[in-house]
Design a protein around this motif. Structure first.
Motif, mmCIF file in Angstrom:
data_model
loop_
_atom_site.group_PDB
_atom_site.id
_atom_site.type_symbol
_atom_site.label_atom_id
_atom_site.label_comp_id
_atom_site.label_asym_id
_atom_site.label_seq_id
_atom_site.Cartn_x
_atom_site.Cartn_y
_atom_site.Cartn_z
ATOM 1 N N VAL A 162 98.682 75.925 59.466
ATOM 2 C CA VAL A 162 97.691 76.307 60.471
ATOM 3 C C VAL A 162 98.212 77.398 61.395
ATOM 4 C CG1 VAL A 162 98.305 74.528 62.147
ATOM 5 C CG2 VAL A 162 95.993 75.406 62.077
ATOM 6 N N SER A 163 99.501 77.478 61.583
ATOM 7 C CA SER A 163 100.064 78.529 62.438
ATOM 8 C C SER A 163 99.786 79.911 61.850
ATOM 9 C CB SER A 163 101.560 78.323 62.651
ATOM 10 O OG SER A 163 102.250 78.396 61.420
ATOM 11 N N VAL A 164 99.712 80.023 60.540
ATOM 12 C CA VAL A 164 99.371 81.295 59.898
ATOM 13 C C VAL A 164 97.936 81.667 60.241
ATOM 14 C CG1 VAL A 164 99.070 82.471 57.673
ATOM 15 C CG2 VAL A 164 101.030 80.946 58.032
ATOM 16 N N ALA A 165 97.031 80.691 60.173
ATOM 17 C CA ALA A 165 95.629 80.944 60.526
ATOM 18 C C ALA A 165 95.504 81.326 61.999
ATOM 19 C CB ALA A 165 94.774 79.710 60.225
ATOM 20 N N LEU A 166 96.197 80.622 62.876
ATOM 21 C CA LEU A 166 96.157 80.946 64.301
ATOM 22 C C LEU A 166 96.635 82.368 64.560
ATOM 23 C CD1 LEU A 166 97.507 77.652 65.873
ATOM 24 C CD2 LEU A 166 95.327 78.736 66.410
ATOM 25 N N GLU A 167 97.723 82.736 63.939
ATOM 26 C CA GLU A 167 98.272 84.082 64.121
ATOM 27 C C GLU A 167 97.297 85.136 63.619
ATOM 28 O OE1 GLU A 167 100.441 87.224 65.193
ATOM 29 O OE2 GLU A 167 100.921 85.152 65.731
ATOM 30 N N LYS A 168 96.692 84.918 62.447
ATOM 31 C CA LYS A 168 95.759 85.907 61.895
ATOM 32 C C LYS A 168 94.485 86.012 62.716
ATOM 33 C CE LYS A 168 97.288 86.354 57.199
ATOM 34 N NZ LYS A 168 96.890 86.407 55.795
ATOM 35 N N LEU A 169 93.987 84.896 63.203
ATOM 36 C CA LEU A 169 92.798 84.954 64.062
ATOM 37 C C LEU A 169 93.064 85.841 65.269
ATOM 38 C CD1 LEU A 169 91.676 81.220 63.965
ATOM 39 C CD2 LEU A 169 90.305 83.171 63.192
ATOM 40 N N GLY A 170 94.240 85.673 65.868
ATOM 41 C CA GLY A 170 94.587 86.467 67.049
ATOM 42 C C GLY A 170 94.890 87.910 66.726
ATOM 43 N N SER A 171 95.722 88.141 65.719
ATOM 44 C CA SER A 171 96.131 89.514 65.421
ATOM 45 C C SER A 171 94.997 90.347 64.843
ATOM 46 C CB SER A 171 97.331 89.522 64.468
ATOM 47 O OG SER A 171 96.970 89.015 63.202
ATOM 48 N N LEU B 228 88.167 82.927 59.144
ATOM 49 C CA LEU B 228 89.016 83.419 58.057
ATOM 50 C C LEU B 228 88.588 82.776 56.743
ATOM 51 C CD1 LEU B 228 92.551 83.035 59.674
ATOM 52 C CD2 LEU B 228 91.384 85.189 59.179
ATOM 53 N N PRO B 229 88.269 83.572 55.740
ATOM 54 C CA PRO B 229 88.041 82.992 54.419
ATOM 55 C C PRO B 229 89.350 82.412 53.889
ATOM 56 C CG PRO B 229 87.117 85.202 54.557
ATOM 57 C CD PRO B 229 87.972 84.999 55.779
ATOM 58 N N VAL B 230 89.235 81.296 53.200
ATOM 59 C CA VAL B 230 90.380 80.679 52.534
ATOM 60 C C VAL B 230 90.210 80.972 51.045
ATOM 61 C CG1 VAL B 230 91.624 78.537 52.073
ATOM 62 C CG2 VAL B 230 90.461 78.856 54.276
ATOM 63 N N VAL B 231 91.213 81.635 50.458
ATOM 64 C CA VAL B 231 91.126 82.031 49.057
ATOM 65 C C VAL B 231 92.271 81.432 48.255
ATOM 66 C CG1 VAL B 231 89.899 84.189 49.539
ATOM 67 C CG2 VAL B 231 92.386 84.183 49.479
ATOM 68 N N ASP B 232 92.040 81.309 46.939
ATOM 69 C CA ASP B 232 93.103 80.835 46.062
ATOM 70 C C ASP B 232 93.972 82.022 45.631
ATOM 71 O OD1 ASP B 232 91.785 82.146 43.954
ATOM 72 O OD2 ASP B 232 91.048 80.287 43.047
ATOM 73 N N ALA B 233 94.940 81.765 44.771
ATOM 74 C CA ALA B 233 95.877 82.806 44.343
ATOM 75 C C ALA B 233 95.180 83.962 43.627
ATOM 76 C CB ALA B 233 96.949 82.201 43.436
ATOM 77 N N ASP B 234 94.017 83.714 43.048
ATOM 78 C CA ASP B 234 93.275 84.753 42.337
ATOM 79 C C ASP B 234 92.232 85.443 43.209
ATOM 80 O OD1 ASP B 234 94.639 84.333 39.899
ATOM 81 O OD2 ASP B 234 93.358 82.600 39.469
ATOM 82 N N GLY B 235 92.160 85.081 44.499
ATOM 83 C CA GLY B 235 91.209 85.709 45.402
ATOM 84 C C GLY B 235 89.820 85.095 45.379
ATOM 85 N N ARG B 236 89.697 83.897 44.799
ATOM 86 C CA ARG B 236 88.406 83.204 44.799
ATOM 87 C C ARG B 236 88.261 82.389 46.078
ATOM 88 N NH1 ARG B 236 90.161 81.998 39.801
ATOM 89 N NH2 ARG B 236 89.333 83.307 38.150
ATOM 90 N N LEU B 237 87.072 82.424 46.634
ATOM 91 C CA LEU B 237 86.793 81.733 47.886
ATOM 92 C C LEU B 237 86.849 80.222 47.709
ATOM 93 C CD1 LEU B 237 85.835 82.131 50.854
ATOM 94 C CD2 LEU B 237 83.511 81.874 49.973
ATOM 95 N N GLU B 238 87.554 79.557 48.632
ATOM 96 C CA GLU B 238 87.638 78.094 48.627
ATOM 97 C C GLU B 238 86.986 77.470 49.850
ATOM 98 O OE1 GLU B 238 91.815 77.143 48.189
ATOM 99 O OE2 GLU B 238 91.563 77.082 46.017
ATOM 100 N N GLY B 239 86.984 78.178 50.983
ATOM 101 C CA GLY B 239 86.430 77.631 52.211
ATOM 102 C C GLY B 239 86.575 78.635 53.333
ATOM 103 N N ILE B 240 86.336 78.155 54.554
ATOM 104 C CA ILE B 240 86.448 79.000 55.744
ATOM 105 C C ILE B 240 87.142 78.200 56.841
ATOM 106 C CG2 ILE B 240 85.192 80.224 57.569
ATOM 107 C CD1 ILE B 240 82.910 80.580 55.539
ATOM 108 N N VAL B 241 88.077 78.835 57.520
ATOM 109 C CA VAL B 241 88.689 78.261 58.723
ATOM 110 C C VAL B 241 88.144 79.066 59.896
ATOM 111 C CG1 VAL B 241 90.812 77.920 60.029
ATOM 112 C CG2 VAL B 241 90.790 77.465 57.585
ATOM 113 N N SER B 242 87.561 78.370 60.854
ATOM 114 C CA SER B 242 86.991 79.042 62.021
ATOM 115 C C SER B 242 87.702 78.591 63.291
ATOM 116 C CB SER B 242 85.501 78.721 62.142
ATOM 117 O OG SER B 242 85.332 77.361 62.515
ATOM 118 N N ILE B 243 87.462 79.342 64.349
ATOM 119 C CA ILE B 243 87.979 78.938 65.649
ATOM 120 C C ILE B 243 87.468 77.536 65.981
ATOM 121 C CG2 ILE B 243 87.794 79.379 68.135
ATOM 122 C CD1 ILE B 243 88.057 82.333 67.546
ATOM 123 N N ASN B 244 86.223 77.265 65.657
ATOM 124 C CA ASN B 244 85.657 75.945 65.917
ATOM 125 C C ASN B 244 86.456 74.853 65.212
ATOM 126 O OD1 ASN B 244 83.521 74.256 67.052
ATOM 127 N ND2 ASN B 244 82.922 73.949 64.925
#
Length: 167
Positions: free
Chosen positions: A86-95, A101-117
């Motif tokens: 989660v620290s990676v998501a927090l850093e990317k949201l801020g930077s 943030l879309p959550v993708v697998d190793a091949d770039g396929r969408l798996e979900g979304i992490v939001s500020i909420n």
């Protein structure tokens, strides 16, 4: 805690050929302002926001049905992987100064979304989802995603009283 534990699934999606009227209806029906744009094979191509739609409507002077998502979507993407901490998501949201943030697998396929909420719900121990983020300064990371009118980043309403630049 990982992005997989926080992410919302399944996300509402559209394709690059979807018109703006259709994606606007999708946002209305699902109470969201952000829709990942995926190719037919599930690969993430971009994202479209309610702001993108409003700006296109205001500047193009054409009916929303005449504009394709591919013409207004952002293809410069900040993403995380499901196994990322989660620290990676927090850093990317801020930077990246984004709210989702879309959550993708190793091949770039969408798996979900992490939001500020999602992050806020996990920061408060009395929140619906119940877990507490272990990050020592989640408010500073989240506040970095919310620039003010003058471009500074303030943590208004959070009881902190400092800008991120002062922290």
């Amino acid at each position: 805690m990982t992005a997989r534990e926080l992410m919302s699934t399944p996300p509402q999606t559209c394709q690059p050929t979807t018109d703006l009227a259709a994606v606007t209806q999708l946002m209305w029906n699902h109470d969201c302002g952000f829709v990942p744009v995926v190719e037919a094979d599930g690969h993430l191509a971009g994202v479209v926001t309610d702001r993108d739609i409003c700006m296109a409507a205001a500047t193009r002077h054409v009916k929303p049905e005449a504009v394709r998502v591919a013409d207004v979507m952002s293809s410069r993407l900040a993403t995380v992987r499901a196994h990322d901490d989660v620290s990676v998501a927090l850093e990317k949201l801020g930077s990246e100064r984004v709210h989702r943030l879309p959550v993708v697998d190793a091949d770039g396929r969408l798996e979900g979304i992490v939001s500020i909420n999602d992050l806020v719900l996990h920061t408060d121990p009395s929140a619906r989802r119940g877990q507490v983020l272990r990050d020592e300064r989640p408010i500073e990371h989240l506040a970095a995603a919310a620039p003010t009118v003058d471009g500074s980043v303030e943590q208004q309403g959070l009881g902190v009283g400092k800008t991120v630049h002062e922290v």
